[in-house]
Scaffold this active site. Structure first.
Site, PDB file in Angstrom:
ATOM      1  N   ASP A 274     -16.715 -26.531  27.930  1.00  0.00           N
ATOM      2  CA  ASP A 274     -16.658 -25.269  27.196  1.00  0.00           C
ATOM      3  C   ASP A 274     -15.234 -24.698  27.146  1.00  0.00           C
ATOM      4  O   ASP A 274     -14.437 -24.944  28.047  1.00  0.00           O
ATOM      5  CB  ASP A 274     -17.601 -24.257  27.878  1.00  0.00           C
ATOM      6  N   GLY A 275     -14.967 -23.950  26.104  1.00  0.00           N
ATOM      7  CA  GLY A 275     -13.701 -23.231  26.017  1.00  0.00           C
ATOM      8  C   GLY A 275     -12.720 -23.777  24.983  1.00  0.00           C
ATOM      9  O   GLY A 275     -11.592 -23.290  24.885  1.00  0.00           O
ATOM     10  N   ASN A 276     -13.164 -24.770  24.194  1.00  0.00           N
ATOM     11  CA  ASN A 276     -12.270 -25.329  23.178  1.00  0.00           C
ATOM     12  C   ASN A 276     -11.827 -24.270  22.172  1.00  0.00           C
ATOM     13  O   ASN A 276     -10.660 -24.222  21.767  1.00  0.00           O
ATOM     14  CB  ASN A 276     -12.973 -26.443  22.400  1.00  0.00           C
TER      15      ASN A 276
ATOM     16  N   ARG B 297     -11.657 -20.953  22.484  1.00  0.00           N
ATOM     17  CA  ARG B 297     -10.726 -19.969  23.063  1.00  0.00           C
ATOM     18  C   ARG B 297      -9.364 -20.589  23.341  1.00  0.00           C
ATOM     19  O   ARG B 297      -8.330 -19.954  23.201  1.00  0.00           O
ATOM     20  CB  ARG B 297     -11.341 -19.356  24.333  1.00  0.00           C
TER      21      ARG B 297
ATOM     22  N   ARG C 264     -10.297 -23.428  15.343  1.00  0.00           N
ATOM     23  CA  ARG C 264     -11.184 -23.903  16.414  1.00  0.00           C
ATOM     24  C   ARG C 264     -11.214 -25.429  16.513  1.00  0.00           C
ATOM     25  O   ARG C 264     -11.272 -25.989  17.602  1.00  0.00           O
ATOM     26  CB  ARG C 264     -12.608 -23.385  16.177  1.00  0.00           C
TER      27      ARG C 264
ATOM     28  N   HIS D 162     -11.227 -28.375  19.560  1.00  0.00           N
ATOM     29  CA  HIS D 162     -12.160 -29.493  19.762  1.00  0.00           C
ATOM     30  C   HIS D 162     -11.399 -30.819  19.842  1.00  0.00           C
ATOM     31  O   HIS D 162     -11.740 -31.692  20.637  1.00  0.00           O
ATOM     32  CB  HIS D 162     -13.191 -29.550  18.637  1.00  0.00           C
TER      33      HIS D 162
ATOM     34  N   THR E  32     -28.698 -28.680  21.313  1.00  0.00           N
ATOM     35  CA  THR E  32     -29.647 -28.469  20.215  1.00  0.00           C
ATOM     36  C   THR E  32     -29.410 -27.106  19.556  1.00  0.00           C
ATOM     37  O   THR E  32     -29.825 -26.891  18.417  1.00  0.00           O
ATOM     38  CB  THR E  32     -31.108 -28.542  20.732  1.00  0.00           C
TER      39      THR E  32
ATOM     40  N   TRP F 271     -26.305 -26.503  16.527  1.00  0.00           N
ATOM     41  CA  TRP F 271     -26.518 -26.610  15.065  1.00  0.00           C
ATOM     42  C   TRP F 271     -26.402 -25.248  14.394  1.00  0.00           C
ATOM     43  O   TRP F 271     -26.249 -25.168  13.176  1.00  0.00           O
ATOM     44  CB  TRP F 271     -27.897 -27.212  14.760  1.00  0.00           C
TER      45      TRP F 271
ATOM     46  N   LEU G  96     -18.896 -47.067  35.999  1.00  0.00           N
ATOM     47  CA  LEU G  96     -19.145 -45.641  35.777  1.00  0.00           C
ATOM     48  C   LEU G  96     -20.157 -45.513  34.643  1.00  0.00           C
ATOM     49  O   LEU G  96     -19.985 -46.103  33.579  1.00  0.00           O
ATOM     50  CB  LEU G  96     -17.823 -44.939  35.390  1.00  0.00           C
TER      51      LEU G  96
END
Ligand code: IPE
Ligand code: MG
Length: 221
Positions: free
Chosen positions: A2-4, A6, A15, A19, A48, A51, A113
Site C-alpha cells: 500500500d501507499g503507491n 501517496r 498515481r 504503481h 476484489t 475494481w 521461494l
C-alpha cells in the site's frame, strides 16, 4: 503493498507512476526474501474491491502486472521461485490471465521461494468460493471442521502466514487472508510500498522475532 498513490502524490506525479515504482520494487524484495530465508511470500496486488477504482487506473495496473511478468519470469524461474495465483481469475483481462497461467505452469517445480500473487483476491470471496465448492461436492456438515475449510481455500496446502506487513501506515486488513490470519502477527510501517526495502523487511522480521506468540494460550514465561 500500500501507499503507491501517496508516494506519487508526494512527488507531484500521477498515481500510475507510483504503481510503476511499486513494481520496480518487487525484484529487490523477492531477492531480499531469498537472502533472509523466507519460504513463502504473498503479495497483495489487487483486491476484489480495487475494481471500484477509476477504469484508467485499473487498466494501468493490469498492464503493469503483464509487464512485470514479461520482465521478471525468466529470472524468477532461474532463481527457484514458484509462482502461484490466489484469487478469482474471472474479470482479469485474458492476456494477463494467460501470462499468469504460463508463469504458474513454468515455475511449478521450483521450491526456493513460493510467491503467491493475490490478484482479484478477497478474503470474503475466498470463503464464499470455499463454501460453494463444499456444497457442490455434497460434503456432509458432520465432516466439516476448520481443517476442511482450510483445504477449500485458495491457499490449500500452505501454512497460515506468520507475519503480515502493511505499508503506508494503515491499520486495517482490507480483506486480506482473513481466515488464515487469525493468529498472524501484524506489522505496520509508515513507509510507502515503493520505498520498502531490505532494511525495512529486516526491521519487520526483527519485530516479529521479539513477539511472543501464544495462540490463545498463556505462553512459556
Ligand atoms: C497500491 O497502493 C495498492 C494497489 C491496489 C496496487 P494504493 O494505490 O492504494 O496507494 P494509496 O493508498 O492511494 O497511497
Ligand atoms: Mg491504498
Amino acid at each position: 503493498m500500500d501507499g503507491n498513490g501517496r508516494w506519487a502524490r508526494k512527488r507531484n506525479l500521477p498515481r500510475v507512476a507510483g504503481h510503476r515504482a511499486g513494481t520496480d520494487n518487487l525484484r529487490r524484495i523477492l531477492e531480499a526474501c531469498v537472502r533472509n530465508n523466507i519460504k513463502i511470500l504473498t503479495l497483495y496486488a489487487f483486491s476484489t474491491e480495487n475494481w471500484n477504482r477509476p477504469v484508467d487506473e485499473v487498466n494501468s495496473l493490469m498492464r503493469l502486472l503483464e509487464i512485470v511478468i514479461d520482465r521478471e519470469l525468466s529470472e524468477l524461474d532461474k532463481n527457484g521461485v514458484q509462482i502461484r495465483h490466489i484469487g478469482r481469475l474471472d474479470r482479469i483481462p485474458p492476456t494477463l490471465q494467460h501470462k499468469i497461467q504460463t508463469a504458474v505452469e513454468r515455475t511449478r517445480h521450483n521450491d526456493r521461494l513460493i510467491v503467491n500473487i493475490a490478484l482479484n483476491y478477497g478474503g470474503r470471496a475466498e470463503i464464499v468460493d470455499a463454501v460453494k465448492a463444499m456444497l457442490a461436492e455434497g460434503l456432509h456438515p458432520e465432516y466439516i471442521d476448520e481443517q476442511t475449510i482450510g483445504r477449500y481455500l485458495y491457499t490449500c496446502g500452505l501454512p497460515d502466514p506468520d507475519l503480515i506487513i502493511r505499508t503506508s501506515g494503515e491499520y486495517r486488513t482490507s480483506n486480506f487472508l482473513i481466515w488464515q490470519s487469525a493468529y498472524s502477527e501484524y506489522y505496520v510501517t509508515d513507509t510507502y510500498w515503493p520505498d520498502f526495502d531490505e532494511n525495512e523487511l529486516k526491521k519487520a522480521i526483527d519485530h516479529y522475532a521479539r513477539r511472543e506468540r501464544r495462540f490463545g494460550g498463556v505462553g512459556s514465561s
